[in-house]
Structure formats: structure tokens, C-alpha cells
Write an enzyme that holds these catalytic residues in place. Structure first.
Site, PDB file in Angstrom:
ATOM      1  N   THR A 288       0.845  -1.193   0.000  1.00  0.00           N
ATOM      2  CA  THR A 288       0.000   0.000   0.000  1.00  0.00           C
ATOM      3  C   THR A 288       0.878   1.241   0.000  1.00  0.00           C
ATOM      4  OG1 THR A 288      -0.105   0.415   2.394  1.00  0.00           O
ATOM      5  CG2 THR A 288      -1.609  -1.246   1.486  1.00  0.00           C
ATOM      6  N   ASP A 289       0.284   2.377  -0.283  1.00  0.00           N
ATOM      7  CA  ASP A 289       0.948   3.638  -0.012  1.00  0.00           C
ATOM      8  C   ASP A 289       0.773   3.946   1.478  1.00  0.00           C
ATOM      9  OD1 ASP A 289       2.298   6.044  -0.326  1.00  0.00           O
ATOM     10  OD2 ASP A 289       1.205   6.602  -2.124  1.00  0.00           O
ATOM     11  N   PHE A 290       1.390   4.991   1.941  1.00  0.00           N
ATOM     12  CA  PHE A 290       1.454   5.363   3.355  1.00  0.00           C
ATOM     13  C   PHE A 290       0.038   5.457   3.939  1.00  0.00           C
ATOM     14  CE2 PHE A 290       2.346   7.852   7.070  1.00  0.00           C
ATOM     15  CZ  PHE A 290       3.695   7.720   7.350  1.00  0.00           C
TER      16      PHE A 290
END
Length: 766
Positions: A288-290
Site C-alpha cells: 500500500t501507499d502510506f
């Protein structure tokens, strides 16, 4: 004497042991499939879920790793990797906890946003794309991998390949522009540069293509906003660079923040499983992204347990920072919301990546302090960065051959970005040592030589609004706001301007005016700088605008009033030197725009490969026509089109030919054109080939880039440039999402930019 001899022999023996230990070779282990399967069979559920957890540690202080908050989780096998740690010493400390204190001794991945270089920083990706040189782009990624791996990093969150046609979006700076064909070539070059098709080497790193998918097309150009588009547009215009990275063997993929068809990408099974794995055959892992998983709560997809299960079921393997997997998957498994097979598969894919990187053979593979001292920010790397940066600069205007400058007389360098070394690397330059970056004024003084007198004044602050300037100069990229009044700053600037033979005005955006969460509604140079520029023009001295920007800007006033404009983007740690090389003619500019520059923000989104309407504007002069597709208050065409860029020399195109006016599906045609250097300098020209499909089962763009060659041509020399066209260049996704070519009439355009009308015709027949 005997005692001395015994002591000597003991000492020699211990020395021999320490030498043997230090030079111990990596262990031999079983083949990957067998090794990972055996390891998985030994893991507890908690340890499997732990591999899916990617926290950020902050930059742990050397000697404090074992007492950090994350250390306990590492010991308990609850961490699969970390990011944002820099330096061999710190990474070695943390890796030691994983491989010496955890039960199964599984090594960690160490990631970082190595976006456009490590300590040796190259131009921002948008600028790098303007070189149109795949060998240079690949080399920049190779150097970045060498430096990052020498400093302990083994995974980069790059390349970002999001197509963007909206310069309001700040992250346009981090991509390669608006075109899917060019973007695909760059995606492949970057992946090849990082991974070199051999992750077992200690100077390559795992690449992560991002942001999958469509992140570059948010509503209103506002970061993280909703994306809504047809699937035919996805497949034809936005998906190609991601697929190119997959085809190049990228090891990991990062999910985007936006939603697709009403479902956030992080929880979108159609995107992550049907497209990425089933259609494209991706076999790496998805991160995932942050905080991408918990952000689905705000999207309205459920609580943390619900969205975490949604992500795993969609095909997400690693949770960056959110800790939704770590804290909820066990409960979801007990409740039947996820399966053990899904958890096993996710852990297996991450363990596979660690195996491919050689971490099970040698967990300290990237922790060689000698490499860290000798392979980072080297003289040779800096020289290469300087040369590459020079090729990224785009000459937008050069009336009366004002450029290149002579290395004599007096040059006034004026503007808030003239002495701003902290900003030269641009956005997403997390490993850059900003103190070592070269400012424009420093570069000019070096290149101009002793025969040139160089004067400097700031002239104005970035913006009249101090609060705005503070937002635009984050992460240590201060412009050292001047407390003097506007009048005092201007008076100093005009004083040295009047003493000079030529003025170099260093204006534009600061580094953090573009990048993540830096969307803008006003695409012009800040008013304080526009006022300064107009005052400098009124002196009557020749003015060269050296433009710093991370996005296409609206430059109508500047284009109409300034005799020379050099767009430098943010050219990296060697920026000042490379810009000066071009200003003084050591290098002839050869960069070409990869994103259209609008005349007005009201034209946005604007891009060259638009489709026709049923009521196209009939004239080419931009005259308003009622009941036609145009504006009342603005022309249709941009200020600078895609592919545009001048040189200190000129190039003439002639004798465009095609080998046949007919082609069947298993044949190819050759298109050739003569390009002559008609000016007074040796130069490089990017010869561009575009194709138009005149009749289709679905509407087709007016032009599509399908080939380009960057060629060096000496003054007075003529070169014949040849392109090959096969049926592959004519394929597109139809309304059934079938990738096909259709028989019919085509036009082929070849020229210096996307506005060329130089064309030949042919027909594709069955």
C-alpha cells in the site's frame, strides 16, 4: 620467551579467526520455492502476518536501534521491512535484531523513496523525461541503485509512472508527463536501471512501480482526490506505463490512494487481481501507499478490520504504516473474512523478494561500510549527473540568439532562486545533502570564468505572502526570506542590473511548490517575481529567464516580453553547474517538453493526443467561431506543445517518405526523413513520429506518439532518420477491451514536436 610466543600464537590465532569470520562467504541454501515453502511451514500465524507489516521507524539514531519502539516487534517477528532509515551503520543494527534475536531470523527489507537519485541527485522525473534519452534515464537509476545499496537500502519506491495531463496536480513533477508511449519507455528504463535484471548483485535494488492506478488524473487536480474515467481510457492512455514496468520485471507494485469505479485502489480486487495478476501476469508483491488501508475508512468502506480484510482479499500483500493487517487479520481469519491461504500467499511473495535480493544468503549483503565510503556521491557520479541534467533543460525561447552567453563582460544574476542550493534537487530528494548542491550563482561563477564579472541580488522574495512562502519551502528547503521591504530588494536588484551587460533572472517555483500535496489553482509565477521581472525588463538590458518549476506553468506574459527563456525544472544536486553549462554554450540544449504548457489554467486538462469533436474549430489562427469547440476568451492551442524544445542551432526536415502506401497485418513499412543541421552549432534533435488512425470502431486521438530518436547532428550535416512501423504500433483497446488493429487509413507525422503537419499516408489492409 615461551610466554611471549604463546601470547603471540594465541593472538595470531584469534586474528586468523576474526579474518576468517569477516570474510565468511554467504551460506548456500535450497532453491527458492523449496526454501520459502519450508520457512512458511515453520512460521506461526503471527509471524506470517508480521511479514506483511511495513512500519516506518523514523531515522533511528545509531546505537539506539535496540531500544526503539519498533525493536520489540522485530524481535517478535512482527515486521517485514522498514523504511526511512539511512546509513549502513543504522541499517546493520536493525537487521541484526531481525536475524539474531527473532525466532526464525528472517531478514528485513529496507526501503526508501529513492526517486531521482540518492545523494547524487538527478533532475526531477519530469525534467529527466525531457532528455528523451532512455540510456541516460536508465543510467541515472543505475547510479541511484548503486549509491542506495551502498548505504544499506535494498528497495526503492520508484518509478512513479502515473500519466498526468493536469499541471495543477503537484505530483506531475514526479512522473514522466502526459504520453503513454514515452511513459512506457521510461518505465522500462527505470526498472532496468534499478534492478539490472539481477537482484542477486549487491549494487541493484528492488524496484516498486507506483501508483497503481490512475493516480495522476484526480478531479480538479487536487491530490488524493477521486478519479473517474472509462475503462477504454484506462487501458489506452493510463495503464500502458504500469504494464511496461510489469513486463520489465519490476519486483513490487504500490497501490494508489484514489478510487477506481467507486472502490479505492487499495481494496479494488478487479484492479489488483484481475488486471495486475490475471491479465498482466505480475508475480511480485503489492504494497500500500502510506496508511492506504486505514484511509479507506474515510472513503466510507468500513472500520479498520473491514478495510484490512478488503485489502487482503483484493490482492494487497504489505501494509505500509497502517498496521491494519497486524492488528486485525487474526480476528478476520477466525471469523472467516479472510483465508489462511491468502495470508500464506502474501507472506510467500514477500519472502520470495527477500530471497531474490539474496538476504537469506547474506542478510548483511548491503551493509559494507567500504562501499558506503567509496560509492556514494562520487566525483564520477556527479560528473554524470551534471551531463544528464544539462540534457533535461528545455529552451523555450531565444530571440536574436541571445543565448549562449559570452564568457566576458558583466552578468547580473537576480532572483530568489539564484542563490538557493537547498532547492536545486527539487521535491522528493530525501537523501540529498542539500549543503553540497550547487546553486545557480555558484555554477555561473565556475563556468563563466575569470573574464566574466558576476553580480548578484535577490530582487524579491518567493512571494509577497510570507505564510505562503513557508508552505512552499518545507523539509529544509528554505529560501531564507529577506526581511527587507519590497522596495529595498528591488532597488538593490536594479542597481546591479544597470551595471551589467545581461541579466539572468532566476525565478519560478520553489522545490516544494510542486510534489505531493502541492496542488495549485494558479499556474503562474508568483506575483512578487512577476513584478521583479517586469522591472528588470524596463532597464532595457537583455534578460534571460532561468525558470525553475516542477510543473508546466502559464507563461503567456513572460513569453511575450522576455527575449530568452530556459526551463530548468529542478536539475538535481549539480543543477547550478549544468544550467551554467547550457547558458554559456558548453552544452547545447536538447530537452523537449513531455507535458503541454497551457496558455491559461482554464484550458486544463490539456494534452496533445486529444480526440476530435463533431464540431472542431475550422481555422488554425485561434479565431473564435460560434457553435464550434472553442473558448470565447482564449485560443484552443497551448503556449508550448508536447515535444517542443529549441536548440542553439536549427534543424530542417525534408524528404519525408514511406516505403509503401499499403501494409497488411504481417508486413512493416519504413518511414524516413532527412534532418539537416542548418545552424552554427553541433546539436541533438529528438525526431518524433506520430500516427493518426483516421477511422476506427471507437473514436481515436488526433495524433499518438509511436516512435522517437534522439540524434546528434553536426552543423551543416544531413542525416536520414528511419522508423519502422508494424501492426503493433497501430493497436489499441476497443470498446470490448480487446487489443487490436483495424484495417483502414492512417497518417504518419514526423517532425520536431507534436504540432508538426509534415505527413505521409498509408492504408492497413487484411
Amino acid at each position: 620467551m615461551k610466554i611471549k610466543l604463546i601470547i603471540f600464537l594465541i593472538g595470531f590465532s584469534l586474528f586468523g579467526y576474526s579474518q576468517k569470520k569477516a570474510t565468511k562467504k554467504a551460506v548456500t541454501i535450497k532453491p527458492k520455492t523449496e526454501f520459502v515453502a519450508e520457512l512458511l511451514s515453520k512460521m506461526t500465524l503471527e509471524e506470517k502476518i508480521g511479514q506483511l507489516n511495513l512500519p516506518t521507524s523514523g531515522d533511528i539514531t545509531t546505537g539506539a536501534a535496540s531500544s526503539s519502539n519498533v525493536a520489540k516487534n522485530i524481535e517478535e517477528g512482527k515486521v517485514g521491512g522498514l523504511f526511512n532509515i539511512k546509513s549502513v551503520q543504522k541499517i546493520k543494527e536493525v537487521q541484526k535484531i531481525a536475524v539474531e534475536k527473532s525466532r526464525l531470523k528472517i531478514p528485513l527489507l529496507f526501503g526508501m523513496d529513492v526517486i531521482h537519485g540518492y545523494e547524487t541527485t538527478f533532475p526531477i522525473p519530469l525534467g529527466l523525461s525531457c532528455t528523451w534519452d532512455m540510456k541516460l534515464i536508465e543510467r541515472s537509476a543505475q547510479i541511484a541503485a548503486q549509491e542506495a545499496s551502498a548505504d544499506g537500502i535494498n528497495w526503492t519506491f520508484s518509478p512513479m509512472v502515473d500519466i498526468s495531463r493536469d499541471p495543477r496536480w503537484g505530483r506531475v513533477s514526479e512522473g514522466s508527463g502526459e504520453d503513454p508511449f514515452l511513459g512506457s519507455q521510461i518505465a522500462k528504463a527505470m526498472v532496468n536501471g534499478y534492478q539490472q535484471n539481477d537482484l542477486s548483485k549487491n549494487n541493484t535494488i528492488l524496484s516498486c512501480v507506483k501508483h497503481f492506478a490512475l493516480y495522476g488524473a484526480p478531479d480538479a487536480g487536487r491530490d488524493y482526490n477521486t478519479v473517474d474515467m472509462s475503462r477504454i481510457k484506462m487501458y489506452n492512455d493510463y495503464f500502458p506505463p504500469y504494464k511496461a514496468a510489469i513486463d520489465a520485471g519490476v519486483g513490487s507494485v504500490m497501490a494508489s490512494f484514489n478510487e477506481i469505479d467507486g472502490i479505492p485502489a487499495t481494496g479494488n480486487k478487479w484492479l489488483m487481481t484481475d488486471v495486475l495478476r490475471k491479465q498482466w501476469g505480475f508475480n511480485g508483491f503489492v504494497v500500500t501507499d502510506f496508511t492506504g488501508i486505514p484511509e479507506m475508512i474515510e472513503h466510507g468502506m468500513g472500520d479498520l478490520q473491514t478495510v484490512s480484510a478488503l485489502a487482503l482479499n483484493a490482492g494487497i500483500e504489505m501494509d505500509m504504516v497502517g498496521e491494519g493487517f497486524l492488528t486485525t487479520l487474526k480476528k478476520s481469519l477466525e471469523e472467516g473474512k479472510v483465508s489462511i491461504e491468502q495470508i500464506d500467499n502474501a507472506a510467500r511473495l514477500i519472502l520470495n523478494a527477500k530471497y531474490d535480493l539474496g538476504l537469506f544468503h547474506d542478510p548483511y549483503k548491503y551493509c559494507d561500510e567500504k562501499r558506503a565510503k567509496t560509492e556514494v556521491f562520487t566525483k564520477n557520479h556527479r560528473a554524470e549527473a551534471r551531463a544528464i541534467s544539462a540534457q533535461s533543460l528545455v529552451l523555450l525561447k531565444n530571440n536574436n540568439q541571445l543565448l549562449p552567453l559570452k564568457k566576458s563582460g558583466t552578468v547580473a544574476v537576480i532572483g530568489p532562486l539564484a542563490d538557493a542550493k537547498e532547492n536545486m534537487a527539487g521535491t522528493w530528494s530525501v537523501a540529498t545533502n542539500m549543503d553540497k548542491s550547487i546553486s545557480l550563482i555558484a555554477g555561473i561563477k565556475e563556468v563563466a570564468g575569470d573574464a566574466t564579472k558576476v553580480l548578484y541580488a535577490k530582487g524579491s522574495n518567493l512571494d509577497y505572502d510570507a505564510a505562503f512562502e513557508e508552505k512552499a519551502t518545507m523539509f529544509g528547503k528554505t529560501l531564507h526570506r529577506d526581511s527587507r521591504t519590497t522596495e529595498e530588494l528591488l532597488a538593490e536588484a536594479l542597481k546591479i542590473a544597470n551595471q551589467s551587460d545581461v541579466i539572468v533572472a532566476a525565478l519560478g517555483e520553489s522545490a516544494e511548490m510542486s510534489g505531493e500535496s502541492s496542488s495549485r489553482t494558479n499556474l503562474e509565477i508568483p506575483q512578487a517575481q512577476k513584478d521583479l521581472l517586469q522591472a528588470l525588463l524596463k532597464t532595457g538590458k537583455p534578460v534571460i529567464l532561468v525558470l525553475f518549476t516542477g510543473r508546466p506553468l502559464v507563461l503567456v506574459q513572460e513569453h511575450e516580453t522576455v527575449p530568452a527563456i530556459l526551463n530548468t525544472w529542478f536539475a538535481g544536486s549539480e543543477a547550478g553547474a549544468s544550467i551554467a553549462d547550457v547558458l554559456f554554450g558548453n552544452e547545447n540544449p536538447s530537452g523537449k517538453l513531455t507535458a503541454t504548457f497551457p496558455r491559461s489554467v482554464g484550458q486544463v486538462p490539456i494534452y496533445y493526443n486529444q480526440k476530435n469533436t463533431g464540431r472542431p474549430l475550422a481555422n488554425k489562427e485561434g479565431k473564435f467561431e460560434k457553435f464550434r469547440s472553442n473558448y470565447i476568451d482564449e485560443r484552443n492551442e497551448p503556449l508550448y506543445p508536447f515535444g517542443f524544445g529549441l536548440s542553439y542551432t536549427t534543424f530542417g526536415y525534408s524528404n519525408l517518405k514511406i516505403s509503401s502506401d499499403k501494409m497488411n497485418f504481417n508486413e512493416k513499412v519504413m518511414v524516413s526523413v532527412d534532418v539537416t543541421n542548418t545552424g552554427n552549432f553541433d546539436g541533438k534533435e529528438v525526431v518524433q513520429l506520430y500516427i493518426r488512425d483516421l477511422v476506427g470502431s471507437v473514436t481515436r486521438p488526433l495524433k499518438e506518439l509511436k516512435g522517437f530518436q534522439k540524434v546528434s547532428i553536426k552543423k551543416g550535416e544531413k542525416r536520414t532518420v528511419t522508423f519502422e512501423i508494424s501492426v503493433e504500433e497501430l493497436k489499441f483497446y476497443n470498446s470490448d477491451l480487446q487489443f487490436i488493429a483495424e484495417p483502414g487509413a492512417f497518417q504518419v507525422f514526423v517532425g520536431t514536436d507534436s504540432s508538426t503537419d509534415n505527413k505521409v499516408d498509408f492504408v492497413l489492409i487484411k
